[in-house]
Design an enzyme around this catalytic site. Structure first.
Site, PDB file in Angstrom:
ATOM      1  N   LYS A   8      -6.307  -0.495   3.491  1.00 25.91           N
ATOM      2  CA  LYS A   8      -6.531   0.362   2.309  1.00 25.91           C
ATOM      3  C   LYS A   8      -7.270   1.640   2.721  1.00 25.91           C
ATOM      4  O   LYS A   8      -6.953   2.735   2.252  1.00 25.91           O
ATOM      5  CB  LYS A   8      -7.302  -0.404   1.225  1.00 25.91           C
ATOM      6  CG  LYS A   8      -6.501  -1.508   0.579  1.00 25.91           C
ATOM      7  CD  LYS A   8      -5.254  -0.986  -0.146  1.00 25.91           C
ATOM      8  CE  LYS A   8      -4.322  -2.079  -0.589  1.00 25.91           C
ATOM      9  NZ  LYS A   8      -2.985  -1.627  -1.003  1.00 25.91           N
ATOM     10  N   SER A  19      -8.443  -0.078  -3.420  1.00 24.88           N
ATOM     11  CA  SER A  19      -9.266  -1.224  -3.819  1.00 24.88           C
ATOM     12  C   SER A  19     -10.744  -0.897  -3.666  1.00 24.88           C
ATOM     13  O   SER A  19     -11.131  -0.118  -2.777  1.00 24.88           O
ATOM     14  CB  SER A  19      -8.893  -2.385  -2.897  1.00 24.88           C
ATOM     15  OG  SER A  19      -9.825  -3.422  -2.998  1.00 24.88           O
ATOM     16  N   TYR A  69      -7.053  -6.461   5.922  1.00 26.85           N
ATOM     17  CA  TYR A  69      -6.515  -6.003   4.635  1.00 26.85           C
ATOM     18  C   TYR A  69      -7.292  -4.772   4.154  1.00 26.85           C
ATOM     19  O   TYR A  69      -6.705  -3.757   3.774  1.00 26.85           O
ATOM     20  CB  TYR A  69      -6.592  -7.122   3.577  1.00 26.85           C
ATOM     21  CG  TYR A  69      -6.356  -6.586   2.186  1.00 26.85           C
ATOM     22  CD1 TYR A  69      -5.070  -6.253   1.760  1.00 26.85           C
ATOM     23  CD2 TYR A  69      -7.422  -6.350   1.313  1.00 26.85           C
ATOM     24  CE1 TYR A  69      -4.855  -5.709   0.496  1.00 26.85           C
ATOM     25  CE2 TYR A  69      -7.213  -5.814   0.050  1.00 26.85           C
ATOM     26  CZ  TYR A  69      -5.937  -5.499  -0.355  1.00 26.85           C
ATOM     27  OH  TYR A  69      -5.719  -4.960  -1.596  1.00 26.85           O
TER      28      TYR A  69
HETATM   29  P1  NAD Z   1       1.599  -8.813  -5.509  1.00 28.96           P
HETATM   30  O1  NAD Z   1       1.741  -9.507  -4.212  1.00 28.96           O
HETATM   31  O2  NAD Z   1       1.642  -9.630  -6.744  1.00 28.96           O
HETATM   32  O3  NAD Z   1       2.698  -7.668  -5.631  1.00 28.96           O
HETATM   33  C1  NAD Z   1       3.211  -6.988  -4.516  1.00 28.96           C
HETATM   34  C2  NAD Z   1       4.726  -6.961  -4.658  1.00 28.96           C
HETATM   35  O4  NAD Z   1       5.261  -6.220  -3.579  1.00 28.96           O
HETATM   36  C3  NAD Z   1       5.372  -8.362  -4.605  1.00 28.96           C
HETATM   37  O5  NAD Z   1       6.291  -8.481  -5.661  1.00 28.96           O
HETATM   38  C4  NAD Z   1       6.065  -8.403  -3.242  1.00 28.96           C
HETATM   39  O6  NAD Z   1       7.226  -9.194  -3.281  1.00 28.96           O
HETATM   40  C5  NAD Z   1       6.363  -6.920  -3.006  1.00 28.96           C
HETATM   41  N1  NAD Z   1       6.405  -6.500  -1.608  1.00 28.96           N
HETATM   42  C6  NAD Z   1       5.502  -6.736  -0.617  1.00 28.96           C
HETATM   43  N2  NAD Z   1       5.891  -6.137   0.514  1.00 28.96           N
HETATM   44  C7  NAD Z   1       7.063  -5.506   0.252  1.00 28.96           C
HETATM   45  C8  NAD Z   1       7.941  -4.716   1.014  1.00 28.96           C
HETATM   46  N3  NAD Z   1       7.736  -4.469   2.293  1.00 28.96           N
HETATM   47  N4  NAD Z   1       9.047  -4.216   0.410  1.00 28.96           N
HETATM   48  C9  NAD Z   1       9.301  -4.467  -0.895  1.00 28.96           C
HETATM   49  N5  NAD Z   1       8.503  -5.202  -1.669  1.00 28.96           N
HETATM   50  C10 NAD Z   1       7.396  -5.726  -1.098  1.00 28.96           C
HETATM   51  O7  NAD Z   1       0.245  -7.968  -5.430  1.00 28.96           O
HETATM   52  P2  NAD Z   1      -0.563  -7.252  -6.606  1.00 28.96           P
HETATM   53  O8  NAD Z   1      -1.761  -8.057  -6.908  1.00 28.96           O
HETATM   54  O9  NAD Z   1       0.350  -6.848  -7.689  1.00 28.96           O
HETATM   55  O10 NAD Z   1      -1.082  -5.959  -5.816  1.00 28.96           O
HETATM   56  C11 NAD Z   1      -0.379  -4.751  -5.854  1.00 28.96           C
HETATM   57  C12 NAD Z   1      -1.100  -3.722  -5.017  1.00 28.96           C
HETATM   58  O11 NAD Z   1      -2.435  -3.581  -5.486  1.00 28.96           O
HETATM   59  C13 NAD Z   1      -1.212  -4.080  -3.534  1.00 28.96           C
HETATM   60  O12 NAD Z   1      -1.078  -2.902  -2.793  1.00 28.96           O
HETATM   61  C14 NAD Z   1      -2.623  -4.620  -3.415  1.00 28.96           C
HETATM   62  O13 NAD Z   1      -3.138  -4.454  -2.130  1.00 28.96           O
HETATM   63  C15 NAD Z   1      -3.353  -3.751  -4.416  1.00 28.96           C
HETATM   64  N6  NAD Z   1      -4.577  -4.365  -4.937  1.00 28.96           N
HETATM   65  C16 NAD Z   1      -4.524  -5.610  -5.503  1.00 28.96           C
HETATM   66  C17 NAD Z   1      -5.681  -6.198  -5.979  1.00 28.96           C
HETATM   67  C18 NAD Z   1      -5.663  -7.576  -6.565  1.00 28.96           C
HETATM   68  O14 NAD Z   1      -6.732  -8.213  -6.638  1.00 28.96           O
HETATM   69  N7  NAD Z   1      -4.519  -8.104  -7.002  1.00 28.96           N
HETATM   70  C19 NAD Z   1      -6.891  -5.497  -5.916  1.00 28.96           C
HETATM   71  C20 NAD Z   1      -6.900  -4.226  -5.348  1.00 28.96           C
HETATM   72  C21 NAD Z   1      -5.732  -3.662  -4.865  1.00 28.96           C
HETATM   73  C1  WQD Z   2     -14.794 -13.134  -7.016  1.00 25.79           C
HETATM   74  C2  WQD Z   2     -16.122 -13.877  -7.014  1.00 25.79           C
HETATM   75  C3  WQD Z   2     -16.513 -15.175  -5.035  1.00 25.79           C
HETATM   76  C4  WQD Z   2     -13.339 -18.089  -5.665  1.00 25.79           C
HETATM   77  C5  WQD Z   2     -10.939  -9.912  -3.682  1.00 25.79           C
HETATM   78  C6  WQD Z   2     -10.644  -9.037  -2.498  1.00 25.79           C
HETATM   79  C7  WQD Z   2     -10.687  -7.591  -2.902  1.00 25.79           C
HETATM   80  C8  WQD Z   2      -9.748  -7.319  -4.085  1.00 25.79           C
HETATM   81  C9  WQD Z   2      -9.988  -8.279  -5.201  1.00 25.79           C
HETATM   82  C10 WQD Z   2      -7.629  -6.599  -3.238  1.00 25.79           C
HETATM   83  C11 WQD Z   2     -16.810 -13.819  -5.658  1.00 25.79           C
HETATM   84  C12 WQD Z   2     -16.423 -16.071  -6.250  1.00 25.79           C
HETATM   85  C13 WQD Z   2     -14.198 -17.021  -5.810  1.00 25.79           C
HETATM   86  C14 WQD Z   2     -13.857 -19.409  -5.781  1.00 25.79           C
HETATM   87  C15 WQD Z   2     -16.033 -18.490  -6.216  1.00 25.79           C
HETATM   88  N1  WQD Z   2      -8.383  -7.496  -3.720  1.00 25.79           N
HETATM   89  N2  WQD Z   2     -15.518 -17.220  -6.081  1.00 25.79           N
HETATM   90  N3  WQD Z   2     -15.190 -19.553  -6.055  1.00 25.79           N
HETATM   91  O1  WQD Z   2     -13.639 -11.478  -3.271  1.00 25.79           O
HETATM   92  O2  WQD Z   2     -14.414 -10.038  -5.194  1.00 25.79           O
HETATM   93  O3  WQD Z   2     -12.233  -9.608  -4.167  1.00 25.79           O
HETATM   94  O4  WQD Z   2      -9.978  -9.638  -4.704  1.00 25.79           O
HETATM   95  O5  WQD Z   2      -7.876  -5.468  -2.942  1.00 25.79           O
HETATM   96  O6  WQD Z   2     -10.322  -6.848  -1.800  1.00 25.79           O
HETATM   97  O7  WQD Z   2     -11.622  -9.292  -1.509  1.00 25.79           O
HETATM   98  O8  WQD Z   2     -12.506 -11.630  -5.532  1.00 25.79           O
HETATM   99  O9  WQD Z   2     -11.755 -13.435  -6.995  1.00 25.79           O
HETATM  100  O10 WQD Z   2     -12.007 -13.898  -4.512  1.00 25.79           O
HETATM  101  O11 WQD Z   2     -14.021 -13.580  -5.895  1.00 25.79           O
HETATM  102  O12 WQD Z   2     -17.225 -18.673  -6.459  1.00 25.79           O
HETATM  103  O13 WQD Z   2     -13.142 -20.421  -5.632  1.00 25.79           O
HETATM  104  O14 WQD Z   2     -15.854 -15.260  -7.266  1.00 25.79           O
HETATM  105  O15 WQD Z   2     -17.529 -15.632  -4.181  1.00 25.79           O
HETATM  106  O16 WQD Z   2     -18.178 -13.728  -5.919  1.00 25.79           O
HETATM  107  P1  WQD Z   2     -13.313 -10.719  -4.463  1.00 25.79           P
HETATM  108  P2  WQD Z   2     -12.466 -13.179  -5.734  1.00 25.79           P
END
Ligand code: NAD
Ligand code: WQD
Length: 336
Positions: free
Chosen positions: A154, A125, A150
């Site tokens: 990562k 991330s 969290y």
């Molecule tokens: P998500 O929660 O939608 O998907 C994760 C999936 O993994 C779910 O279906 C959950 O049921 C499954 N899961 C969790 N723990 C498990 C376990 N121990 N065994 C088997 N299954 C398990 O999340 P996502 O948004 O698809 O994110 C996927 C990956 O990407 C994560 O590692 C997350 O940290 C990373 N990521 C997400 C974002 C984001 O904003 N969505 C941003 C950066 C990184």
């Molecule tokens: C985006 C912008 C808020 C909600 C998060 C995690 C990051 C990554 C992606 C996993 C920001 C603003 C939000 C609201 C708002 N996930 N906002 N009102 O914080 O950039 O990133 O998700 O790895 O680790 O921290 O994403 O969508 O929460 O916010 O004004 O109700 O929207 O302040 O500027 P963020 P977000």
């Protein structure tokens, strides 16, 4: 046919990636414990791709399930999504996050090693960069100590992979996602936020759908063009396609680990996102400006030259497409 194990493949990014893997000719096996997804997603993925999927309902922390899974299949590679991802929850329950995101990763690495599987794509991330001093951020921008447990998972996950890959001669791609948003254009799959969304785009669509009363924009006194924070929003389908490119690349890597930013390279302010939504969906959104949210960085967006040049990948969808697809998904999932 090359077979890929997708952990967390029924989740938000995983489900879109499975569609793209199948479209690219890979055979896919998913392991998911359904903690943040539903079994129904399996059918929806198959509806889009036209291919069956094998699903193992189980936890990646279960050593026996993992060993059987690797024994039963000859995997070419693994894409590892299974983890917890809620930043706020991780502050409240850090050990839960360390257990699932770190112990789960270690269990997966052990199973890969036991069964000689070498190619791995890991979901990292942009949170690892924190508040970067220079923008856009490149893959060489220094990693900061994380704002949340969290984020720490990562950073540690990346470090474990770096050490392990060298020792075991793995080929690993670390993808640092910027802000994944939107949904598949078919509106069959998308994000299913648990409870009140903390992320911007689901909050916008739920407000427009009348599920939430009003969006609060967290602060308009930042040093940006309109005072609201800047992020690099990336369409989940573009992000999914980056995984397919990364998997094709992994085997040919000369180094053990490669890191890529996955973003569009363009930053959007919160108000620009709101305006794009209003324009694309022809809806007036109920929002107000509120105070800053703790832990928010002012602005971040990706330098995407490395992924453009080496993986020959670039984002195809812009913020307008993202808002439109997010809204189509919201409408479809509200119906369901
Ligand atoms: P998500 O929660 O939608 O998907 C994760 C999936 O993994 C779910 O279906 C959950 O049921 C499954 N899961 C969790 N723990 C498990 C376990 N121990 N065994 C088997 N299954 C398990 O999340 P996502 O948004 O698809 O994110 C996927 C990956 O990407 C994560 O590692 C997350 O940290 C990373 N990521 C997400 C974002 C984001 O904003 N969505 C941003 C950066 C990184
Ligand atoms: C985006 C912008 C808020 C909600 C998060 C995690 C990051 C990554 C992606 C996993 C920001 C603003 C939000 C609201 C708002 N996930 N906002 N009102 O914080 O950039 O990133 O998700 O790895 O680790 O921290 O994403 O969508 O929460 O916010 O004004 O109700 O929207 O302040 O500027 P963020 P977000």
């Amino acid at each position: 046919m090359k077979k890929i194990l997708v952990t967390g493949g029924l989740g938000y990014i995983g489900s879109h990636t499975v569609v793209e893997l199948q479209s690219a000719g890979y055979d896919v096996v998913i392991i998911d414990n359904l903690e943040n997804s539903s079994q129904e997603v399996k059918n929806r993925i198959s509806n889009i791709s036209g291919h069956p999927i094998e699903l193992v309902v189980g936890d990646i922390n279960d050593e026996q399930i993992m060993n059987n899974l690797f024994k039963d299949h000859n995997f070419y590679g693994v894409i590892h999504f299974a983890a917890y991802k809620a930043v706020g929850e991780s502050v409240e329950y850090p050990v839960k996050y360390y257990h699932n995101n770190i112990t789960g990763l270690i269990g997966l690495l052990k199973a890969m090693d036991n069964h000689g599987v070498k190619n791995l794509i890991f979901s990292s991330s942009c949170t690892v960069y924190g508040e970067a001093e220079d923008l856009p951020v490149t893959e060489n921008t220094p990693i900061k100590s994380a704002e949340s447990p969290y984020g720490t998972t990562k950073i540690i996950g990346e470090q474990i992979i770096q050490d392990y890959a060298k020792h075991k001669n793995l080929k690993t791609v670390l993808l640092r996602y910027f802000n994944p948003v939107a949904a598949h254009p078919s509106a069959e799959i998308g994000e299913l936020p648990n409870g009140i969304p903390s992320n911007l785009v689901p909050y916008i669509t739920q407000t427009a759908a009348g599920i939430r009363e009003q969006l609060v924009v967290y602060g308009d006194d930042y040093n940006t063009s309109d005072g609201t924070c800047v992020r690099d929003y990336i369409h989940v389908v573009d992000l999914a396609k980056a995984h397919v490119k990364a998997m094709a690349f992994a085997d040919s890597m000369t180094d053990q680990v490669e890191v890529f930013n996955v973003g569009t390279g363009h930053g959007s302010t919160v108000l620009e996102v709101v305006k794009a939504f209003e324009k694309q969906c022809n809806i007036k959104l109920n929002y107000k400006i509120g105070p800053r949210r703790d832990g928010d960085v002012e602005q971040i967006f990706a330098d995407t030259q490395k992924i453009n040049n080496i993986l020959n990948w670039q984002a195809e969808y812009d913020i307008n497409d993202m808002m439109y697809h997010a809204w189509m998904w919201q409408k479809n999932s509200s119906k369901k």
